[in-house]
Design a protein around this motif. Structure first.
Motif, PDB file in Angstrom:
ATOM      1  N   TYR A   1      80.034 -37.471  18.242  1.00 14.53           N
ATOM      2  CA  TYR A   1      79.030 -38.081  17.377  1.00 14.53           C
ATOM      3  C   TYR A   1      77.853 -38.548  18.232  1.00 14.53           C
ATOM      4  O   TYR A   1      78.041 -39.325  19.166  1.00 14.53           O
ATOM      5  CB  TYR A   1      79.620 -39.275  16.633  1.00 14.53           C
TER       6      TYR A   1
ATOM      7  N   ARG B   1      74.359 -40.525  18.098  1.00 16.22           N
ATOM      8  CA  ARG B   1      73.650 -41.437  17.196  1.00 16.22           C
ATOM      9  C   ARG B   1      72.414 -41.998  17.880  1.00 16.22           C
ATOM     10  O   ARG B   1      72.460 -42.392  19.046  1.00 16.22           O
ATOM     11  CB  ARG B   1      74.564 -42.606  16.798  1.00 16.22           C
ATOM     12  N   SER B   2      71.328 -42.077  17.114  1.00 17.45           N
ATOM     13  CA  SER B   2      70.148 -42.777  17.613  1.00 17.45           C
ATOM     14  C   SER B   2      70.416 -44.274  17.471  1.00 17.45           C
ATOM     15  O   SER B   2      71.179 -44.700  16.608  1.00 17.45           O
ATOM     16  CB  SER B   2      68.914 -42.357  16.835  1.00 17.45           C
TER      17      SER B   2
ATOM     18  N   THR C   1      79.414 -40.543  21.156  1.00 18.64           N
ATOM     19  CA  THR C   1      80.799 -41.022  21.093  1.00 18.64           C
ATOM     20  C   THR C   1      81.717 -39.852  20.774  1.00 18.64           C
ATOM     21  O   THR C   1      81.698 -39.339  19.660  1.00 18.64           O
ATOM     22  CB  THR C   1      80.950 -42.102  19.998  1.00 18.64           C
TER      23      THR C   1
END
Lengths: 343, 315
Positions: free
Chosen positions: B15, B17-18, B163
């Protein structure tokens, strides 16, 4: 808006056997087909009478994408029917269906929740419901988080390991004494095995109906008089973990008077005490005669089942007013209260 | 009836992610071995910082550095750590209020044994050897000692976090799918008929999607059928087994009421068409297992195309 508000009642409830592991697929079809049949047999309805279907389940639990779409096979959704899904316990699907019926979009709804909790390592899978930036990457498991909450309450004098063990004995019908149980090793200090709900595969389903239809289908419908859900912050640090502000808020909005019985979705023994306090339930209220989540905790179905069992107390004439509670998220983050009465 | 087949299933995904302005500030701080918190409208300091004020709901803008030492507010013991957790040997989970913060953070404490843990104990951050801008830059906490780690120098702002998530399941086939998979292991294609609407499903199902009842009567199908619809795959992707361009088609086996997805090989991709008659090409018998991959692909039979009306209701 009409002058008289539509009334909605729980008219039937079914639950699959609470087992550690069943042979069902993770899409739940094998658990759902028998309980749908049971509901149809009880009410005399057929699938074509159901105006709205709604379900609660999780793809993370199933380990496959769109498992809930495959589950729709169990309802026989052709010709196309009106159907919806929440990635939460089925109790929240029940809320959606209740709103749908209040809006006059259907007269009968069938709501179900299912979970094959045994498919993965449940306490690890549940880490993925946490904040994805600063919590989930540490993989904190659900039992450990509950244990952090349990210790806070013990050290604050709100509950004790003895009281927790006594609850386990009562809900699960254990033969041991409190002293016996307290000699058992910790699973996650201060929680022992008896403090934690068993891992359970299962499903639950409820039929909701409006006014006259409800009276046709059930001798003593469980009329919903209050239905509320609230949520607390996902940041543990912002919450007082020794209570559940969201449960208190939902109860204040939903209860409106005394209840005779409350079915509590408390997957850990200390959470039953916490919830009784947070919901303001006095000593006279009978708690979780079904055994509650401590006797079987099928993920995404156990909350819906609590409402079903509370309604069953009304159907059977054992209660005038009954409360069903459901929770979701870590350490009772989200709480839902459904209050029903018989007339 | 054979018991349902089951098999391990591993799924994983990184994953990405910003972070947004608040968490970017926090993660950039971690990369410098500093812990940045946020101050809310009531003056309380939260570390990790919170993105929005819990009372006013205004975005956090007041950031303060807090200490890498703190106090345990509650704890539990993890006797058998599970995959992915901060430590592989027994450790404590704790809510830790860092000095300078008002609310706690969740992390691991490497204390050696449960008897070394207590509420109120003082702990300090043990930093990862090479911080990258992730919560895992805090390797764990440890009981407070005198040694201190100097913060690192300036780093580029951290704006993304990756992640990796890996989950392990035991996947169970339904009783109906199990019959089908046993059939394939013998080189047979076993479908089932819905007892109510009489439709033939391949694979057979735990519930007929029209009637909601399990399919029951077994029907053995030939390995010959008709392409109802198809697509030409031109895009390469990780794990691809056939070199593009190739054809992924819905094949309606003769006698079935639902098409069966498979590859069409043995002719140029642009010659595949709706109505084309095809036959299964099985792998050598010694390679067979409980899988539709026993059929390597379908190939054109060369027979005249099926009439559109013969498959129109199965599109």
């Amino acid at each position: 808006m009409t002058d008289t508000m539509t009334e909605v009642a729980v008219v039937a409830f079914a639950e699959s056997p609470r087992v550690r592991r069943n042979d069902s697929t993770t899409n739940g079809v094998e658990m759902l087909v028998p309980i749908f049949r049971q509901l149809f047999d009880t009410t005399g309805l057929t699938k074509d009478d159901v105006g709205f279907w709604c379900s609660g389940s999780s793809d993370y639990l199933a380990g496959r994408a769109f498992s809930f779409v495959t589950a729709v096979d169990a309802i026989g959704a052709f010709p196309p029917t009106s159907e919806s899904h929440v990635e939460m316990d089925g109790a929240w699907a029940l809320y959606e269906a209740w709103v749908k019926l209040l809006m006059g979009e259907a007269e009968i709804a069938l709501v179900y929740g299912f979970g094959k909790s045994s498919a993965g390592l449940l306490r690890r899978v549940l880490a993925l419901q946490l904040d994805p930036y600063v919590q989930a990457p540490l993989w904190p498991d659900s039992v450990s988080i509950a244990a952090l909450q349990a210790r806070l309450g013990i050290e604050a004098g709100l509950w004790s390991e003895k009281e927790m063990a006594a609850i386990a004995i009562q809900r699960r019908g254990l033969p041991e004494s409190v002293e016996d149980l307290l000699e058992q090793p910790f699973v996650a200090d201060p929680l022992r095995k008896h403090d934690c709900a068993p891992i359970t595969d299962g499903a639950a389903a409820i039929v909701l109906a409006t006014g006259a239809r409800a009276r046709e289908l059930c001798e003593r419908p469980a009329w919903i008089t209050g239905f509320e859900h609230r949520t607390d912050s996902q940041h543990f640090g912002l919450r007082d973990l020794t209570t559940a502000a969201s449960a208190t808020a939902a109860a204040r909005a939903a209860i409106g008077g005394n209840v005779d019985v409350a079915e509590l979705h408390a997957p850990f023994t200390h959470q039953e005490i916490l919830l009784r306090n947070a919901l303001g339930l006095g000593d006279a209220v009978r708690i979780s005669p079904s055994g509650g989540a401590l006797d079987g905790n099928p993920m995404f179905a156990a909350g819906l089942a609590r409402i079903g069992w509370a309604a069953a107390e009304i159907h059977a004439g054992r209660a005038g007013r009954a409360l069903g509670h459901a929770t979701s998220g870590p350490a009772l983050q989200q709480n839902l209260v459904c209050v029903m009465e018989g007339r | 009836m054979a018991l349902p087949l089951h098999a391990p299933l591993e799924i994983s995904f990184d994953y990405t992610r910003s972070l947004g302005p608040t968490l970017s500030r926090f993660m950039t701080g971690l990369a410098q071995r500093r812990i940045i918190g946020s101050r809310d409208s009531t003056g309380r300091v939260h570390a990790p910082p919170i993105e929005y004020d819990p009372v006013t709901h205004v975005a956090s803008t007041d950031f303060v550095e807090v200490s890498a030492t703190g106090t345990v507010l509650t704890w539990t013991w993890m006797p058998r750590p599970i995959e992915g957790q901060p430590l592989t040997h027994p450790f404590a989970w704790a809510l830790i209020r860092l000095d300078g913060a008002d609310t706690p953070m969740l992390h691991a404490v490497d204390a050696g044994s449960a008897s070394a843990m207590s509420t109120g104990m003082r702990v300090q951050v043990r930093w990862a050897a090479e911080p990258v801008g992730s919560i895992r830059d805090i390797a764990c906490f440890e009981p407070l000692s005198t040694s201190e780690t100097e913060p690192g120098g300036e780093v580029e702002p951290v704006t993304m976090v990756t992640t990796p998530i890996r989950l392990s399941y035991e996947h169970t086939a339904s009783p109906e799918e199990t019959r089908y998979l046993y059939g394939l292991a013998e080189g047979r294609v076993l479908a089932q008929r819905c007892p109510r609407c009489r439709k033939v499903y391949i694979p057979p199902r735990g519930a007929c999607p029209t009637c909601g009842v399990p399919t029951t009567d077994e029907v053995e199908l030939p390995d010959v059928g008709t392409v109802t619809t198809f697509c030409i795959v031109n895009v390469p992707f990780p794990g691809q087994r056939t070199k593009p361009p190739y054809v992924h088609a819905a094949v309606l086996l003769d006698g079935a009421d639902i098409p069966f997805p498979h590859l069409i090989l043995g002719c140029p991709a642009d010659e595949v068409r709706m109505g084309m008659r095809v036959q299964a090409v099985w792998k050598p018998r010694e390679e067979w297992g409980f899988t539709p991959q026993n059929i390597d692909h379908f190939r054109p039979t060369g027979d005249p195309d099926a009439a559109f009306e013969s498959y129109a209701s199965h599109l």
